[in-house]
Design an enzyme around this catalytic site. Structure first.
Site, PDB file in Angstrom:
ATOM      1  N   GLY A   8      -4.185  -4.107   4.646  1.00 42.68           N
ATOM      2  CA  GLY A   8      -3.314  -3.283   3.530  1.00 42.68           C
ATOM      3  C   GLY A   8      -1.874  -2.534   3.847  1.00 42.68           C
ATOM      4  O   GLY A   8      -1.633  -2.750   5.104  1.00 42.68           O
ATOM      5  N   THR A   9      -1.394  -2.195   3.019  1.00 44.61           N
ATOM      6  CA  THR A   9      -0.029  -1.587   3.268  1.00 44.61           C
ATOM      7  C   THR A   9      -0.137  -0.595   4.040  1.00 44.61           C
ATOM      8  O   THR A   9       0.423  -0.694   5.334  1.00 44.61           O
ATOM      9  CB  THR A   9       0.240  -0.983   2.047  1.00 44.61           C
ATOM     10  OG1 THR A   9       0.241  -2.146   0.236  1.00 44.61           O
ATOM     11  CG2 THR A   9       1.719  -0.121   1.966  1.00 44.61           C
ATOM     12  N   ILE A  10      -1.089   0.127   4.763  1.00 49.46           N
ATOM     13  CA  ILE A  10      -0.828   1.567   5.873  1.00 49.46           C
ATOM     14  C   ILE A  10      -1.046  -0.067   6.939  1.00 49.46           C
ATOM     15  O   ILE A  10       0.345   1.076   7.495  1.00 49.46           O
ATOM     16  CB  ILE A  10      -2.110   1.990   5.450  1.00 49.46           C
ATOM     17  CG1 ILE A  10      -2.488   3.301   6.649  1.00 49.46           C
ATOM     18  CG2 ILE A  10      -3.731   0.963   5.867  1.00 49.46           C
ATOM     19  CD1 ILE A  10      -3.687   4.030   6.164  1.00 49.46           C
ATOM     20  N   ASP A  11      -1.151  -0.816   7.490  1.00 50.83           N
ATOM     21  CA  ASP A  11      -1.094  -1.604   8.322  1.00 50.83           C
ATOM     22  C   ASP A  11       0.216  -2.402   8.531  1.00 50.83           C
ATOM     23  O   ASP A  11       0.485  -3.328   9.273  1.00 50.83           O
ATOM     24  CB  ASP A  11      -2.740  -2.375   8.829  1.00 50.83           C
ATOM     25  CG  ASP A  11      -3.518  -0.803   8.742  1.00 50.83           C
ATOM     26  OD1 ASP A  11      -3.290  -0.511   9.474  1.00 50.83           O
ATOM     27  OD2 ASP A  11      -4.521  -1.643   8.866  1.00 50.83           O
ATOM     28  N   LYS A  12       0.389  -2.615   6.937  1.00 49.94           N
ATOM     29  CA  LYS A  12       1.663  -3.543   6.963  1.00 49.94           C
ATOM     30  C   LYS A  12       3.318  -2.999   8.035  1.00 49.94           C
ATOM     31  O   LYS A  12       3.950  -2.231   8.025  1.00 49.94           O
ATOM     32  CB  LYS A  12       1.949  -3.900   5.974  1.00 49.94           C
ATOM     33  CG  LYS A  12       1.493  -4.617   5.147  1.00 49.94           C
ATOM     34  CD  LYS A  12       1.897  -5.318   3.976  1.00 49.94           C
ATOM     35  CE  LYS A  12       1.091  -5.881   2.860  1.00 49.94           C
ATOM     36  NZ  LYS A  12       1.490  -5.603   1.911  1.00 49.94           N
TER      37      LYS A  12
END
Length: 160
Positions: A8-12
């Protein structure tokens, strides 16, 4: 407590081509910076828009097979409510507290909400009774009473 990372975005992070791609779990660096020790398992590394029913079953099975009764799941925001519904429907959370959280901006970016959301999710997982919750923007939502508002850029309560 156990944290299951799904992408998800948190890990981008920015890749070599200058495009955002899923990197390693951002929670590891965020927790280390805060001096918090929580076990992390990376079970998926996907944008939530590409998650399938098979992926959701994988998440449910990981929750089911772990001994932890307090679990955090970092997840993309676009389909976080779908995964929360799958967890509720599975019955796996009868004796567990499962909290899903993520970020509207990657943890790797200045101005990200990732650290704030993760911290709030930790407190929620430690204090809430068994069930499935989504924690975003300093708010705890029951998993079946929340939706992502694209126009507002945040999660909002809904009633059924």
């Amino acid at each position: 407590m156990l944290l299951l990372a799904t992408g998800g975005t948190i890990d981008k992070v920015y890749g070599l081509r200058g495009e955002l791609e899923i990197g390693p779990p951002a929670a590891a660096a965020l927790l280390a910076a805060a001096g918090i020790e929580i076990s992390i398992e990376s079970i998926l590394s996907k944008d939530s828009l590409t998650l399938t029913d098979v992926d959701r079953a994988t998440i449910v099975n990981h929750v089911r097979s772990r001994q932890a009764t307090k679990l955090l799941i970092t997840h993309g925001t676009d389909t976080m409510t779908d995964t929360a519904a799958a967890l509720l429907e599975s019955g796996v959370v009868a004796d567990r507290t499962v909290v899903l959280t993520g970020a509207m901006r990657p943890a790797s970016m200045i101005g990200s909400d990732a650290a704030f959301n993760l911290g709030a999710a930790i407190i929620a997982a430690r204090t809430l009774p068994a069930g499935v919750y989504i924690v975003m923007h300093g708010t705890v939502f029951a998993a079946n009473a929340v939706a992502k508002s694209h126009s507002a850029g945040r999660f909002v309560p809904v009633s059924h």
